[in-house]
Design a protein around this motif. Sequence first.
Motif, PDB file in Angstrom:
ATOM      1  N   VAL A   1      15.758   5.812  10.543  1.00 47.19           N
ATOM      2  CA  VAL A   1      14.749   5.742   9.076  1.00 47.19           C
ATOM      3  C   VAL A   1      15.102   7.183   8.597  1.00 47.19           C
ATOM      4  N   HIS A   2      16.150   7.927   9.116  1.00 47.84           N
ATOM      5  CA  HIS A   2      16.385   9.228   8.378  1.00 47.84           C
ATOM      6  C   HIS A   2      15.110  10.251   8.113  1.00 47.84           C
ATOM      7  N   LEU A   3      14.403  10.533   9.044  1.00 43.86           N
ATOM      8  CA  LEU A   3      13.213  11.263   9.238  1.00 43.86           C
ATOM      9  C   LEU A   3      13.276  11.964  10.667  1.00 43.86           C
ATOM     10  N   THR A   4      12.298  12.951  10.753  1.00 43.50           N
ATOM     11  CA  THR A   4      12.219  13.640  11.892  1.00 43.50           C
ATOM     12  C   THR A   4      11.435  12.976  12.836  1.00 43.50           C
ATOM     13  N   PRO A   5      11.502  13.241  14.243  1.00 38.86           N
ATOM     14  CA  PRO A   5      10.649  12.453  15.032  1.00 38.86           C
ATOM     15  C   PRO A   5       9.156  12.595  14.594  1.00 38.86           C
ATOM     16  N   SER A   6       8.760  13.861  14.537  1.00 33.91           N
ATOM     17  CA  SER A   6       7.154  14.142  14.207  1.00 33.91           C
ATOM     18  C   SER A   6       7.013  13.408  12.834  1.00 33.91           C
ATOM     19  N   HIS A   7       7.733  13.413  11.816  1.00 32.61           N
ATOM     20  CA  HIS A   7       7.607  12.895  10.538  1.00 32.61           C
ATOM     21  C   HIS A   7       7.289  11.484  10.579  1.00 32.61           C
ATOM     22  N   VAL A   8       8.171  10.495  11.464  1.00 35.66           N
ATOM     23  CA  VAL A   8       8.021   9.030  11.456  1.00 35.66           C
ATOM     24  C   VAL A   8       6.817   8.907  12.106  1.00 35.66           C
ATOM     25  N   SER A   9       6.576   9.466  13.378  1.00 32.12           N
ATOM     26  CA  SER A   9       5.403   9.106  14.045  1.00 32.12           C
ATOM     27  C   SER A   9       4.192   9.416  13.179  1.00 32.12           C
ATOM     28  N   ALA A  10       3.913  10.447  12.440  1.00 34.13           N
ATOM     29  CA  ALA A  10       2.719  10.583  11.523  1.00 34.13           C
ATOM     30  C   ALA A  10       2.660   9.757  10.502  1.00 34.13           C
ATOM     31  N   ALA A  11       3.761   9.381   9.771  1.00 34.60           N
ATOM     32  CA  ALA A  11       3.913   8.561   8.624  1.00 34.60           C
ATOM     33  C   ALA A  11       3.421   6.976   9.341  1.00 34.60           C
ATOM     34  N   PHE A  12       3.806   6.649  10.433  1.00 32.56           N
ATOM     35  CA  PHE A  12       3.583   5.161  11.074  1.00 32.56           C
ATOM     36  C   PHE A  12       2.011   5.244  11.447  1.00 32.56           C
ATOM     37  N   ARG A  13       1.421   6.250  12.091  1.00 30.45           N
ATOM     38  CA  ARG A  13       0.085   6.190  12.234  1.00 30.45           C
ATOM     39  C   ARG A  13      -0.845   6.142  11.016  1.00 30.45           C
ATOM     40  N   GLN A  14      -0.585   6.931  10.049  1.00 32.45           N
ATOM     41  CA  GLN A  14      -1.319   6.844   8.745  1.00 32.45           C
ATOM     42  C   GLN A  14      -1.258   5.756   8.040  1.00 32.45           C
TER      43      GLN A  14
ATOM     44  N   PRO B   1       0.990  -1.302   0.067  1.00 31.17           N
ATOM     45  CA  PRO B   1      -0.035  -0.090  -0.013  1.00 31.17           C
ATOM     46  C   PRO B   1       0.840   1.398   0.011  1.00 31.17           C
ATOM     47  N   GLN B   2       0.301   2.256  -0.368  1.00 33.89           N
ATOM     48  CA  GLN B   2       1.082   3.557  -0.587  1.00 33.89           C
ATOM     49  C   GLN B   2       1.474   4.103   0.692  1.00 33.89           C
ATOM     50  N   GLY B   3       2.482   4.534   0.964  1.00 36.67           N
ATOM     51  CA  GLY B   3       3.064   5.109   2.381  1.00 36.67           C
ATOM     52  C   GLY B   3       3.342   3.991   3.432  1.00 36.67           C
ATOM     53  N   SER B   4       3.514   2.885   2.735  1.00 36.24           N
ATOM     54  CA  SER B   4       3.795   1.678   3.925  1.00 36.24           C
ATOM     55  C   SER B   4       5.231   1.446   4.194  1.00 36.24           C
ATOM     56  N   ALA B   5       5.952   1.967   3.542  1.00 36.93           N
ATOM     57  CA  ALA B   5       7.520   1.779   3.642  1.00 36.93           C
ATOM     58  C   ALA B   5       8.256   2.164   4.772  1.00 36.93           C
ATOM     59  N   VAL B   6       7.830   3.236   5.104  1.00 38.21           N
ATOM     60  CA  VAL B   6       8.496   3.969   6.411  1.00 38.21           C
ATOM     61  C   VAL B   6       7.702   2.994   7.790  1.00 38.21           C
ATOM     62  N   ALA B   7       6.553   2.828   7.440  1.00 33.21           N
ATOM     63  CA  ALA B   7       6.064   2.155   8.703  1.00 33.21           C
ATOM     64  C   ALA B   7       6.732   0.478   8.771  1.00 33.21           C
ATOM     65  N   GLU B   8       6.860  -0.080   7.501  1.00 35.97           N
ATOM     66  CA  GLU B   8       7.760  -1.294   7.772  1.00 35.97           C
ATOM     67  C   GLU B   8       9.173  -1.198   8.253  1.00 35.97           C
ATOM     68  N   GLN B   9       9.787  -0.201   7.875  1.00 35.86           N
ATOM     69  CA  GLN B   9      11.152   0.155   8.486  1.00 35.86           C
ATOM     70  C   GLN B   9      11.044   0.212  10.042  1.00 35.86           C
ATOM     71  N   VAL B  10       9.975   0.901  10.486  1.00 39.60           N
ATOM     72  CA  VAL B  10       9.761   1.161  12.099  1.00 39.60           C
ATOM     73  C   VAL B  10       9.408  -0.095  12.414  1.00 39.60           C
ATOM     74  N   MET B  11       8.703  -0.992  11.976  1.00 39.40           N
ATOM     75  CA  MET B  11       8.553  -2.193  12.703  1.00 39.40           C
ATOM     76  C   MET B  11       9.722  -3.114  12.597  1.00 39.40           C
ATOM     77  N   ASP B  12      10.571  -2.931  11.723  1.00 38.10           N
ATOM     78  CA  ASP B  12      11.683  -3.683  11.665  1.00 38.10           C
ATOM     79  C   ASP B  12      12.464  -3.194  12.735  1.00 38.10           C
ATOM     80  N   TRP B  13      12.814  -1.910  12.898  1.00 36.44           N
ATOM     81  CA  TRP B  13      13.623  -1.435  13.881  1.00 36.44           C
ATOM     82  C   TRP B  13      12.925  -1.826  15.556  1.00 36.44           C
TER      83      TRP B  13
END
Length: 290
Positions: free
Chosen positions: A210-223, A180-192
């Motif tokens: 994951v080379h993102l800001t804390p706010s960006h990674v949190s928002a991407a994961f929730r989405q 699904p679109q936008g899932s790459a960051v979330a999958e990296q987070v789960m791996d970590w």
Amino acid sequence: MKILNYLNLNQHPVQCSFRVDRTRQFSEIYHAHQGMELLFVHEGTIRVVVNRQIVDLTAGNLVVFRPFQLHRVIMRTEPGSAYIRTLLVFEPGELVERLGAFPSLRQFLQRLWKEPLQQQVFQSLPLERTVDKLEEYRQRMEAVEQSDLLEEQMLCLADMLGHLKRHEEPGTLLHRLPPPQGSAVAEQVMDWLEAHYAEPFQLELLAQAVHLTPSHVSAAFRQAVGSTITDYLTAVRVRQACLLLRTGDKSVEEIGQAVGLQNTSYFCQMFRKHVGLSPHRFRRSFQRTE
């Protein structure tokens, strides 16, 4: 409140719920439980988070969840439509013992159960034929005497496994399905998180990884996943604690430390909140039946 649902299949190793409408009574929670679960979608669209990957499924699709494999199902059905599913949950060891005369089918079940690269999502099942099979199973289980119910359930499960085996797609792994679109960051987070759950959690370190800001990674994961990073980390820790309680002899204090929680009192409180039992009672529930 998020609740991790741990089934106990020791008393009766099969639980089935056929064609249940979950549209109005749906809870997007993390699950990890004792048995193997087959989830078939009759109507609607869902997003499944499993094996630290994300895939969207629709009517006619089936997904296999392994024992104590952390997973999450998110309903994505449009307003006015329904989400209807069937669940077949069973203790795979019980079924393996009954498949001695069917070596090929037994080997297929073993792969579904334990092979890390085995296909878990079946998207090419014939919808009408699969629905007819599930309705036949329901009628058979309702008609049989209670004393013969387990035998009938095992026969139906064996037949369903044969159905899945005939529609297995060699080389089709979960991670090869279109993400699904936008899932790459979330999958990296789960791996970590799977690699670092035993350590004190620091969002800043995860964001750097994951080379993102804390706010960006949190928002991407929730989405993508529909929950917070903390929710997922808690689910991973409780799942791992359950495995250690069931299979090892470490003390509750040692298990809390092994999953990243140094405060034993807090660990016990968190475990009870998400499992419904204290760590001691959870361990004893398996010791009485194994």
